[in-house]
Design a protein around this motif. Structure first.
Motif, PDB file in Angstrom:
ATOM      1  N   ASP A 146       0.805  -1.225   0.000  1.00 49.44           N
ATOM      2  CA  ASP A 146       0.000   0.000   0.000  1.00 49.44           C
ATOM      3  C   ASP A 146       0.837   1.273   0.000  1.00 49.44           C
ATOM      4  OD1 ASP A 146      -2.378  -1.527   0.108  1.00 49.44           O
ATOM      5  OD2 ASP A 146      -2.159  -1.710   2.271  1.00 49.44           O
ATOM      6  N   ALA A 147       1.684   1.435  -0.962  1.00 48.82           N
ATOM      7  CA  ALA A 147       2.497   2.639  -1.157  1.00 48.82           C
ATOM      8  C   ALA A 147       3.669   2.753  -0.178  1.00 48.82           C
ATOM      9  CB  ALA A 147       1.633   3.898  -1.107  1.00 48.82           C
ATOM     10  N   SER A 148       3.957   1.729   0.572  1.00 52.50           N
ATOM     11  CA  SER A 148       5.095   1.661   1.494  1.00 52.50           C
ATOM     12  C   SER A 148       4.947   2.589   2.682  1.00 52.50           C
ATOM     13  CB  SER A 148       6.403   1.970   0.778  1.00 52.50           C
ATOM     14  OG  SER A 148       6.607   1.089  -0.276  1.00 52.50           O
ATOM     15  N   GLY A 149       5.556   2.191   3.772  1.00 55.08           N
ATOM     16  CA  GLY A 149       5.545   2.998   4.980  1.00 55.08           C
ATOM     17  C   GLY A 149       5.493   2.128   6.211  1.00 55.08           C
ATOM     18  N   MET A 150       4.868   2.650   7.246  1.00 47.42           N
ATOM     19  CA  MET A 150       4.744   1.928   8.507  1.00 47.42           C
ATOM     20  C   MET A 150       3.305   1.461   8.687  1.00 47.42           C
ATOM     21  SD  MET A 150       6.980   4.394  10.942  1.00 47.42           S
ATOM     22  CE  MET A 150       8.714   4.690  10.621  1.00 47.42           C
ATOM     23  N   ASN A 151       3.180   0.337   9.357  1.00 45.84           N
ATOM     24  CA  ASN A 151       1.881  -0.267   9.612  1.00 45.84           C
ATOM     25  C   ASN A 151       1.842  -0.716  11.064  1.00 45.84           C
ATOM     26  OD1 ASN A 151      -0.672  -1.610   9.059  1.00 45.84           O
ATOM     27  ND2 ASN A 151       0.475  -3.520   9.101  1.00 45.84           N
ATOM     28  N   ASP A 152       0.678  -0.558  11.714  1.00 46.09           N
ATOM     29  CA  ASP A 152       0.514  -1.140  13.041  1.00 46.09           C
ATOM     30  C   ASP A 152       0.107  -2.592  12.863  1.00 46.09           C
ATOM     31  OD1 ASP A 152      -2.037  -0.390  12.080  1.00 46.09           O
ATOM     32  OD2 ASP A 152      -2.840  -0.103  14.081  1.00 46.09           O
TER      33      ASP A 152
END
Length: 160
Positions: free
Chosen positions: A132-138
């Motif tokens: 989902d477009a990269s980044g951080m996820n909980d």
């Protein structure tokens, strides 16, 4: 970058291996830090911490945009690695993210689309994801249905 063969008994809950083989680890340096991506998969944050501790390291603490960009590029270099445990928890207070090692507030967060969602009502740990477009996820801190790799960090002056 490969390292010399070094075997160490592994005493944590891992999914892929019971022996730690450092030839199976990928690493990169940035500033005064060195980062390592494990080849093993773990299903809980405690196991991730123990894995990093075995190297005198800790689960990576992403502190700046530059560090985030480098680590995402490092992760993209290995297309099979979609998710990595990184430091951060909001278990004590929802949406107040702190580093597990120090208790200090997480100073940099770059959420991927729609995150943090706390979907299961207990997504209290952080992962670095390319979804989902990269980044951080909980994510859940204990997640046996979806074990992932670990991103460790330590001072570049000491070897992994």
């Amino acid at each position: 970058m490969k390292m010399l063969l070094f075997l160490l008994p592994l005493t944590l809950s891992v999914v892929e291996s019971s022996i730690l083989d450092t030839t199976q680890l990928e690493r990169i340096s940035f500033g005064s830090k060195t980062y390592l991506i494990s080849k093993i998969l773990v299903d809980n944050f405690q196991a991730a911490q123990q894995f990093c501790n075995n190297f005198g390291a800790y689960v990576a603490e992403v502190d700046t945009e530059g560090e985030f960009q480098l680590l995402q590029a490092f992760q993209r270099f290995y297309p099979e690695i979609q998710n990595l445990y990184i430091s951060g928890s909001d278990a004590a207070s929802e949406n107040t993210w702190v580093h597990q090692r120090t208790g200090a507030e997480v100073g940099f967060l770059r959420w991927t689309t729609g995150q943090p969602s706390n979907t299961w009502g207990n997504e209290n740990c952080l992962e670095l994801t390319l979804a989902d477009a990269s980044g951080m996820n909980d994510m859940k801190c204990i997640y046996p249905e979806r074990p992932i790799r670990i991103l460790c960090e330590k001072d570049a002056s000491s070897n992994f």
